[in-house]
Design a protein around this motif. Structure first.
Motif, PDB file in Angstrom:
ATOM      1  N   LEU B  60       0.841  -1.204   0.000  1.00 32.11           N
ATOM      2  CA  LEU B  60       0.000   0.000   0.000  1.00 32.11           C
ATOM      3  C   LEU B  60       0.874   1.251   0.000  1.00 32.11           C
ATOM      4  O   LEU B  60       0.587   2.227  -0.692  1.00 32.11           O
ATOM      5  CB  LEU B  60      -0.918   0.003   1.224  1.00 32.11           C
ATOM      6  N   LEU B  63       1.970   1.954  -3.387  1.00 35.15           N
ATOM      7  CA  LEU B  63       0.940   2.553  -4.237  1.00 35.15           C
ATOM      8  C   LEU B  63       0.810   4.056  -3.965  1.00 35.15           C
ATOM      9  O   LEU B  63       0.590   4.843  -4.885  1.00 35.15           O
ATOM     10  CB  LEU B  63      -0.401   1.849  -4.036  1.00 35.15           C
ATOM     11  N   VAL B  64       0.943   4.446  -2.696  1.00 30.55           N
ATOM     12  CA  VAL B  64       0.947   5.877  -2.368  1.00 30.55           C
ATOM     13  C   VAL B  64       2.143   6.546  -3.040  1.00 30.55           C
ATOM     14  O   VAL B  64       2.031   7.623  -3.649  1.00 30.55           O
ATOM     15  CB  VAL B  64       1.004   6.104  -0.837  1.00 30.55           C
ATOM     16  N   ARG B  67       1.460   7.019  -6.696  1.00 28.86           N
ATOM     17  CA  ARG B  67       0.557   8.151  -6.943  1.00 28.86           C
ATOM     18  C   ARG B  67       1.320   9.470  -6.825  1.00 28.86           C
ATOM     19  O   ARG B  67       1.145  10.394  -7.619  1.00 28.86           O
ATOM     20  CB  ARG B  67      -0.626   8.071  -5.958  1.00 28.86           C
ATOM     21  N   GLN B  68       2.201   9.563  -5.828  1.00 32.16           N
ATOM     22  CA  GLN B  68       2.968  10.790  -5.639  1.00 32.16           C
ATOM     23  C   GLN B  68       3.971  11.000  -6.774  1.00 32.16           C
ATOM     24  O   GLN B  68       4.139  12.112  -7.272  1.00 32.16           O
ATOM     25  CB  GLN B  68       3.704  10.746  -4.290  1.00 32.16           C
ATOM     26  N   ASP B  72      -0.871  13.575 -10.519  1.00 33.07           N
ATOM     27  CA  ASP B  72      -2.324  13.412 -10.538  1.00 33.07           C
ATOM     28  C   ASP B  72      -2.893  13.125 -11.929  1.00 33.07           C
ATOM     29  O   ASP B  72      -3.974  12.567 -12.057  1.00 33.07           O
ATOM     30  CB  ASP B  72      -3.000  14.674  -9.981  1.00 33.07           C
ATOM     31  N   THR B  88      -7.421  -5.789   0.420  1.00 34.29           N
ATOM     32  CA  THR B  88      -6.526  -4.901   1.168  1.00 34.29           C
ATOM     33  C   THR B  88      -6.529  -3.503   0.564  1.00 34.29           C
ATOM     34  O   THR B  88      -6.581  -2.500   1.283  1.00 34.29           O
ATOM     35  CB  THR B  88      -5.095  -5.480   1.183  1.00 34.29           C
ATOM     36  N   LEU B  91      -9.872  -1.926   1.414  1.00 33.98           N
ATOM     37  CA  LEU B  91      -9.981  -1.643   2.841  1.00 33.98           C
ATOM     38  C   LEU B  91      -9.281  -0.327   3.179  1.00 33.98           C
ATOM     39  O   LEU B  91      -9.747   0.435   4.031  1.00 33.98           O
ATOM     40  CB  LEU B  91      -9.343  -2.800   3.632  1.00 33.98           C
ATOM     41  N   ALA B  92      -8.188  -0.064   2.495  1.00 31.85           N
ATOM     42  CA  ALA B  92      -7.437   1.177   2.722  1.00 31.85           C
ATOM     43  C   ALA B  92      -8.052   2.356   1.974  1.00 31.85           C
ATOM     44  O   ALA B  92      -7.613   3.495   2.141  1.00 31.85           O
ATOM     45  CB  ALA B  92      -5.984   0.991   2.299  1.00 31.85           C
ATOM     46  N   GLY B  93      -9.052   2.086   1.128  1.00 33.29           N
ATOM     47  CA  GLY B  93      -9.708   3.148   0.378  1.00 33.29           C
ATOM     48  C   GLY B  93      -8.904   3.625  -0.821  1.00 33.29           C
ATOM     49  O   GLY B  93      -9.197   4.680  -1.379  1.00 33.29           O
ATOM     50  N   PHE B  94      -7.917   2.850  -1.235  1.00 29.40           N
ATOM     51  CA  PHE B  94      -7.057   3.282  -2.333  1.00 29.40           C
ATOM     52  C   PHE B  94      -7.754   3.154  -3.680  1.00 29.40           C
ATOM     53  O   PHE B  94      -7.294   3.711  -4.671  1.00 29.40           O
ATOM     54  CB  PHE B  94      -5.756   2.474  -2.365  1.00 29.40           C
ATOM     55  N   HIS B  96     -10.233   4.553  -4.566  1.00 32.48           N
ATOM     56  CA  HIS B  96     -10.813   5.839  -4.947  1.00 32.48           C
ATOM     57  C   HIS B  96      -9.937   6.558  -5.974  1.00 32.48           C
ATOM     58  O   HIS B  96     -10.432   7.347  -6.764  1.00 32.48           O
ATOM     59  CB  HIS B  96     -10.995   6.748  -3.715  1.00 32.48           C
ATOM     60  N   SER B  97      -8.647   6.303  -5.927  1.00 35.00           N
ATOM     61  CA  SER B  97      -7.766   7.030  -6.857  1.00 35.00           C
ATOM     62  C   SER B  97      -6.894   6.098  -7.701  1.00 35.00           C
ATOM     63  O   SER B  97      -6.100   6.569  -8.503  1.00 35.00           O
ATOM     64  CB  SER B  97      -6.875   8.010  -6.082  1.00 35.00           C
ATOM     65  N   ILE B  98      -7.055   4.802  -7.494  1.00 33.54           N
ATOM     66  CA  ILE B  98      -6.378   3.805  -8.327  1.00 33.54           C
ATOM     67  C   ILE B  98      -7.455   2.862  -8.838  1.00 33.54           C
ATOM     68  O   ILE B  98      -8.299   2.405  -8.057  1.00 33.54           O
ATOM     69  CB  ILE B  98      -5.323   3.040  -7.504  1.00 33.54           C
TER      70      ILE B  98
END
Lengths: 171, 103
Positions: B60, B63-64, B67-68, B72, B88, B91-94, B96-98
């Motif tokens: 995770l 993945l952050v 994104r960075q 964007d 997973t 669950l982390a809410g990722f 939304h942007s992936i």
């Protein structure tokens, strides 16, 4: 481009494979490993073996392994913080559950204190994801307990066994 | 435990193939590959996860990082993740942007 597999990362140079071996005094069925990321494969092997003996379903086995991995990683990174140390791991199988226990001599630290639920409303690029590993661990298992016992950190993970898998306990 | 990561770039689409087990000890190599992908100026990053058997929170974190690093404007998709890996990520809410895409 292709890279070969290996357990080491740039931040944890690969040592000799035997460097993760338990000391000769280690009790059979339990582990004592150096508190290094490169040695945590042995935790996964231990937990996967235990879960297989307990006939845990694949999904439960994955979650128990995830929780154990996150907890062990947390001990290395936030408990010992790079200092030399050891992690003891044991576990057992009861008729209705499988348990895995971690003990370490790092400064007293309840891993749940660092737990943070995901900030779902924060854009991903701005996320602070510290604490997410413990959150994953806590949500993955049926029970997560922490105690400070005689100055040692003791964390216990419990995963329930489905009724059909329950048999004679070996732990 | 093994981990393998491969990068290929075709017409400004960077594809990273993951295989094996992505945890705290292997995530550094994924980070390096994300760095390489970001340097190609691609407009899309596709992460093939069909052969990714296991992913901890270290994945995770990767993945952050992706994104960075990619910015964007770059679409990031994780394709073919197994159910526990996809769970997973969700669950982390990722998600939304992936984009989480079935293979």
């Amino acid at each position: 481009m292709a890279l070969d597999s290996g357990a080491a990362s740039p931040s944890s140079p690969s040592g000799a494979p035997t460097s993760c071996a338990p000391p000769a005094s280690c009790v059979p069925g339990a582990l004592r490993i150096p508190a290094r990321l490169a040695c945590l494969d042995r935790v996964a092997e231990f937990v996967l073996g235990l879960g297989a003996r307990a006939a845990l379903p694949d999904s439960s086995l994955y979650r128990l392994r995830l929780a154990a991995d996150e907890l062990a990683t947390n001990i290395v990174m936030h408990g010992y913080r790079g200092a030399t140390g050891e992690i003891s791991v044991d576990g057992g199988i009861d008729p209705d559950q499988v348990w895995v226990r971690f003990e370490d001599d790092a400064p007293a630290f309840d891993p749940r204190q660092g737990m943070r639920a995901p900030a779902l409303d924060v854009p991903l690029a701005e996320r602070q994801i510290g604490g997410l590993g413990v959150f994953l661990a806590f949500t993955a298992v049926d029970s997560f307990e922490y105690e400070l016992v005689a100055g040692r950190n003791v964390s216990t993970l419990v995963m329930r066994r489905p009724a059909r898998a329950a048999g004679p306990g070996t732990g | 435990m093994t981990f393998d990561v491969r990068l290929r770039v075709n017409e400004r689409v960077a594809t990273i193939e993951l295989a094996g087990e992505l945890d705290a000890s292997s995530a550094g190599r994924f980070h390096e590959t994300i760095d390489e992908a970001a340097a190609t100026g691609s407009i899309e990053l596709v992460i093939r996860a069909e052969k990714l058997a296991y992913m901890s929170s270290a994945g995770l974190r990767s993945l952050v990082f992706a994104r960075q690093k990619m910015g964007d404007d770059v679409r990031i998709a994780v394709v073919g993740a197994t159910e526990p890996v996809a769970h997973t990520i969700r669950l982390a809410g990722f998600d939304h942007s992936i984009d989480l895409i079935d293979a």
